[in-house]
Design a protein around this motif. Structure first.
Motif, PDB file in Angstrom:
ATOM      1  N   TYR A  68      70.644  34.021  61.216  1.00  0.00           N
ATOM      2  CA  TYR A  68      70.924  33.633  59.672  1.00  0.00           C
ATOM      3  C   TYR A  68      70.651  34.495  58.726  1.00  0.00           C
ATOM      4  N   LEU A  69      69.512  35.181  58.663  1.00  0.00           N
ATOM      5  CA  LEU A  69      69.106  36.061  57.537  1.00  0.00           C
ATOM      6  C   LEU A  69      69.956  37.378  57.508  1.00  0.00           C
ATOM      7  N   ILE A  70      70.503  37.812  58.824  1.00  0.00           N
ATOM      8  CA  ILE A  70      71.087  38.946  58.981  1.00  0.00           C
ATOM      9  C   ILE A  70      72.485  38.564  58.354  1.00  0.00           C
ATOM     10  N   GLY A  71      73.167  37.392  58.629  1.00  0.00           N
ATOM     11  CA  GLY A  71      74.191  36.879  58.302  1.00  0.00           C
ATOM     12  C   GLY A  71      74.298  36.750  56.775  1.00  0.00           C
ATOM     13  N   LYS A  72      73.247  36.299  56.119  1.00  0.00           N
ATOM     14  CA  LYS A  72      73.189  36.281  54.920  1.00  0.00           C
ATOM     15  C   LYS A  72      73.027  37.273  54.056  1.00  0.00           C
ATOM     16  N   ARG A  73      72.188  38.354  54.602  1.00  0.00           N
ATOM     17  CA  ARG A  73      72.062  39.893  53.893  1.00  0.00           C
ATOM     18  C   ARG A  73      73.118  40.673  54.196  1.00  0.00           C
TER      19      ARG A  73
END
Length: 110
Positions: A68-73
């Motif tokens: 999720y965080l990789i997709g967001k960043r």
């Protein structure tokens, strides 16, 4: 470790073998740092995570949060690439396959 006579007991080969590999539970931060090259901790985390003397334990919730965080960043493509790289781990059943399917269904990814 002491023998019954008070002298130091010799360690057996099995005991020495076990001490060479350390089990490490990996949290979200290092996974995200490795995936994002301009992260300040990228090089250090990569150096640690590729060590041969560590047996990495990555909980499924950590994989989901990191994706999720990789997709967001970054973007959904990076999220999918991360998820696919997790699918290659020796787990049964593979928890990352669901993340890949989710990415494909919701982001029109390959």
């Amino acid at each position: 470790m002491r023998a019954e006579n008070g002298t130091k007991a010799k360690r057996g080969k099995a005991c020495t073998q076990r001490s060479r590999t350390r089990w490490v539970v990996v949290d979200t931060g290092p996974l995200v740092a490795v995936a994002i090259e301009d992260d300040p901790d990228h090089a250090l985390c990569l150096e640690v995570l590729i060590r041969n003397d560590l047996h990495l334990v990555i909980p499924i919730f950590v994989v989901a949060e990191a994706a999720y965080l990789i997709g967001k960043r970054l973007d959904p493509t990076a999220e999918a690439a991360f998820s696919m790289s997790m699918a290659d781990l020796d787990t049964e059943p593979s928890p990352a396959r669901g993340l890949v399917a989710h990415g494909r269904a919701h982001h029109h990814l390959p």
